[in-house]
Design a protein around this motif. Structure first.
Motif, PDB file in Angstrom:
ATOM      1  N   GLU A 194       0.822  -1.197   0.000  1.00 42.05           N
ATOM      2  CA  GLU A 194       0.000   0.000   0.000  1.00 42.05           C
ATOM      3  C   GLU A 194       0.864   1.257   0.000  1.00 42.05           C
ATOM      4  N   PRO A 195       0.422   2.308  -0.693  1.00 34.34           N
ATOM      5  CA  PRO A 195       1.149   3.578  -0.648  1.00 34.34           C
ATOM      6  C   PRO A 195       0.913   4.279   0.682  1.00 34.34           C
ATOM      7  N   ILE A 196       1.908   5.015   1.139  1.00 34.48           N
ATOM      8  CA  ILE A 196       1.740   5.823   2.339  1.00 34.48           C
ATOM      9  C   ILE A 196       1.118   7.157   1.927  1.00 34.48           C
ATOM     10  N   LEU A 197      -0.156   7.320   2.258  1.00 33.79           N
ATOM     11  CA  LEU A 197      -0.908   8.523   1.938  1.00 33.79           C
ATOM     12  C   LEU A 197      -1.076   9.375   3.195  1.00 33.79           C
ATOM     13  N   PRO A 198      -1.353  10.660   3.041  1.00 35.91           N
ATOM     14  CA  PRO A 198      -1.669  11.481   4.208  1.00 35.91           C
ATOM     15  C   PRO A 198      -2.897  10.935   4.929  1.00 35.91           C
ATOM     16  N   PRO A 199      -2.912  10.953   6.253  1.00 38.14           N
ATOM     17  CA  PRO A 199      -4.119  10.548   6.971  1.00 38.14           C
ATOM     18  C   PRO A 199      -5.326  11.348   6.500  1.00 38.14           C
ATOM     19  N   GLY A 200      -6.406  10.642   6.193  1.00 42.13           N
ATOM     20  CA  GLY A 200      -7.621  11.284   5.721  1.00 42.13           C
ATOM     21  C   GLY A 200      -7.706  11.434   4.208  1.00 42.13           C
ATOM     22  N   MET A 201      -6.608  11.178   3.481  1.00 37.65           N
ATOM     23  CA  MET A 201      -6.629  11.375   2.024  1.00 37.65           C
ATOM     24  C   MET A 201      -7.513  10.343   1.324  1.00 37.65           C
ATOM     25  N   ARG A 202      -7.437   9.099   1.753  1.00 31.69           N
ATOM     26  CA  ARG A 202      -8.266   8.068   1.121  1.00 31.69           C
ATOM     27  C   ARG A 202      -9.750   8.432   1.256  1.00 31.69           C
ATOM     28  N   GLU A 203     -10.147   8.850   2.449  1.00 34.68           N
ATOM     29  CA  GLU A 203     -11.544   9.216   2.673  1.00 34.68           C
ATOM     30  C   GLU A 203     -11.929  10.452   1.858  1.00 34.68           C
ATOM     31  N   HIS A 204     -10.980  11.382   1.753  1.00 34.20           N
ATOM     32  CA  HIS A 204     -11.261  12.592   0.987  1.00 34.20           C
ATOM     33  C   HIS A 204     -11.427  12.288  -0.499  1.00 34.20           C
ATOM     34  N   LEU A 205     -10.586  11.410  -1.016  1.00 31.97           N
ATOM     35  CA  LEU A 205     -10.718  11.007  -2.411  1.00 31.97           C
ATOM     36  C   LEU A 205     -12.078  10.366  -2.671  1.00 31.97           C
ATOM     37  N   HIS A 206     -12.484   9.500  -1.758  1.00 32.56           N
ATOM     38  CA  HIS A 206     -13.773   8.820  -1.927  1.00 32.56           C
ATOM     39  C   HIS A 206     -14.933   9.808  -1.825  1.00 32.56           C
ATOM     40  N   GLU A 207     -14.812  10.744  -0.909  1.00 36.37           N
ATOM     41  CA  GLU A 207     -15.859  11.757  -0.759  1.00 36.37           C
ATOM     42  C   GLU A 207     -16.005  12.582  -2.027  1.00 36.37           C
ATOM     43  N   ASP A 208     -14.870  12.973  -2.612  1.00 40.39           N
ATOM     44  CA  ASP A 208     -14.935  13.749  -3.847  1.00 40.39           C
ATOM     45  C   ASP A 208     -15.455  12.920  -5.016  1.00 40.39           C
ATOM     46  N   LEU A 209     -15.159  11.637  -4.974  1.00 36.72           N
ATOM     47  CA  LEU A 209     -15.704  10.746  -5.992  1.00 36.72           C
ATOM     48  C   LEU A 209     -17.219  10.787  -5.965  1.00 36.72           C
ATOM     49  N   ASN A 210     -17.782  10.753  -4.778  1.00 37.77           N
ATOM     50  CA  ASN A 210     -19.234  10.703  -4.628  1.00 37.77           C
ATOM     51  C   ASN A 210     -19.901  12.062  -4.818  1.00 37.77           C
ATOM     52  N   LYS A 211     -19.105  13.133  -4.693  1.00 40.31           N
ATOM     53  CA  LYS A 211     -19.708  14.469  -4.731  1.00 40.31           C
ATOM     54  C   LYS A 211     -19.686  15.116  -6.105  1.00 40.31           C
ATOM     55  N   SER A 212     -18.487  15.359  -6.617  1.00 38.90           N
ATOM     56  CA  SER A 212     -18.442  16.327  -7.713  1.00 38.90           C
ATOM     57  C   SER A 212     -17.497  16.020  -8.848  1.00 38.90           C
ATOM     58  N   PHE A 213     -16.795  14.894  -8.822  1.00 37.96           N
ATOM     59  CA  PHE A 213     -15.816  14.637  -9.866  1.00 37.96           C
ATOM     60  C   PHE A 213     -16.328  13.628 -10.885  1.00 37.96           C
ATOM     61  N   ASP A 214     -15.922  13.826 -12.108  1.00 39.69           N
ATOM     62  CA  ASP A 214     -16.320  12.951 -13.205  1.00 39.69           C
ATOM     63  C   ASP A 214     -15.292  11.846 -13.341  1.00 39.69           C
ATOM     64  N   PHE A 215     -15.705  10.628 -13.003  1.00 36.11           N
ATOM     65  CA  PHE A 215     -14.792   9.493 -13.036  1.00 36.11           C
ATOM     66  C   PHE A 215     -15.125   8.566 -14.202  1.00 36.11           C
ATOM     67  N   ARG A 216     -14.093   7.913 -14.681  1.00 37.19           N
ATOM     68  CA  ARG A 216     -14.281   6.805 -15.611  1.00 37.19           C
ATOM     69  C   ARG A 216     -14.247   5.521 -14.799  1.00 37.19           C
ATOM     70  N   LYS A 217     -15.256   4.687 -14.932  1.00 40.77           N
ATOM     71  CA  LYS A 217     -15.384   3.508 -14.090  1.00 40.77           C
ATOM     72  C   LYS A 217     -14.441   2.409 -14.546  1.00 40.77           C
ATOM     73  N   ARG A 218     -13.984   1.622 -13.610  1.00 41.91           N
ATOM     74  CA  ARG A 218     -13.050   0.538 -13.904  1.00 41.91           C
ATOM     75  C   ARG A 218     -13.637  -0.461 -14.897  1.00 41.91           C
ATOM     76  N   SER A 219     -14.938  -0.656 -14.809  1.00 40.80           N
ATOM     77  CA  SER A 219     -15.568  -1.617 -15.713  1.00 40.80           C
ATOM     78  C   SER A 219     -15.487  -1.169 -17.172  1.00 40.80           C
ATOM     79  N   HIS A 220     -15.268   0.128 -17.398  1.00 40.25           N
ATOM     80  CA  HIS A 220     -15.212   0.646 -18.758  1.00 40.25           C
ATOM     81  C   HIS A 220     -13.782   0.727 -19.285  1.00 40.25           C
ATOM     82  N   CYS A 221     -12.817   1.042 -18.415  1.00 40.71           N
ATOM     83  CA  CYS A 221     -11.485   1.304 -18.940  1.00 40.71           C
ATOM     84  C   CYS A 221     -10.373   0.625 -18.153  1.00 40.71           C
ATOM     85  N   GLY A 222     -10.718  -0.116 -17.115  1.00 41.50           N
ATOM     86  CA  GLY A 222      -9.686  -0.839 -16.377  1.00 41.50           C
ATOM     87  C   GLY A 222      -9.012  -0.022 -15.299  1.00 41.50           C
TER      88      GLY A 222
END
Length: 241
Positions: A194-222
């Protein structure tokens, strides 16, 4: 021997009321942990708003195991003048430097280690510092986040490890569930797999995923690359301009 680490933020809009993004706060706070007890981390060339925000965060976190941290509106050159630190004692971490950072660089050759942070739109902030004549060292060919670069520098110059002995993971994918993930386009220090990330970064990334960012899903592009990662990219000292 503990060192000083300088993050030259180079904010231009000194009157802007805009505060620094949450993910920047997480990275900057993580630097205190990575630098460790006895070290100092200075954030320079900040706007008044960012300076106040960071100073408040630093005052609230009094953990003695972390480095002392200071926020400044003044530039690194002004801070050097105030502290009486000559140019030759400041090492610029620069991807274009000829020499790789080595444990010998922590044997009194340098007192400060300087990281130039870029902005949006991207600019070669490290290049702007390079022309001032700082001696430079590089950390290898793969782009790192600024907090990772600081942590790697500390491991090399204080803990006396060569870059080749540090475990890294490149472009890790942060998986939240079966359908959601983020590929981080950087090199990190690894803790096992696992990468050493700042505490809270994983949760922040997930929160932004659910809120406002346009993601390409793994099922579409890997793989999935978050818009946040592109935002992070312009705030790294290892921009490849």
């Amino acid at each position: 021997m503990a060192f000083a680490y300088i993050i030259e933020h180079m904010e231009e809009d000194e009157d802007s009321p805009k505060s620094i993004p949450k993910w920047v706060e997480l990275e900057y706070m993580h630097m205190r942990t990575l630098a460790g007890q006895g070290a100092n981390v200075h954030f320079t060339h900040l706007s008044p708003t960012s300076c106040d925000t960071l100073s408040s965060l630093f005052r609230r976190d009094t953990d003695p195991s972390k480095a002392q941290a200071y926020a400044h509106q003044k530039s690194v050159l002004q801070l050097m003048e105030d502290k009486g630190v000559p140019l030759e004692k400041v090492c610029l971490l620069d991807p274009k430097a000829e020499k790789e950072l080595s444990p010998e660089d922590g044997d009194g050759r340098f007192e400060w280690f300087l990281f130039g942070v870029s902005d949006d739109p991207p600019r070669d902030r490290t290049g702007e510092l390079r022309v001032l004549g700082f001696p430079g060292r590089h950390l290898g060919p793969v782009q790192m986040t600024t907090d990772t670069a600081l942590g790697v520098t500390k491991i090399v110059v204080q803990d006396k490890k060569h870059l080749s002995d540090i475990p890294f993971i490149d472009h890790p994918t942060i998986v939240f569930n079966a359908k959601e993930s983020v590929e981080m386009p950087f090199r990190y220090i690894s803790d096992g797999q696992e990468p050493i990330l700042p505490p809270g970064m994983r949760e922040h990334l997930h929160e932004d995923l659910n809120k406002s960012f346009d993601f390409r899903k793994r099922s579409h592009c890997g793989r999935t690359i978050s818009a946040l990662c592109h935002a992070i990219q312009w705030l790294q000292q290892y921009d490849r301009a």
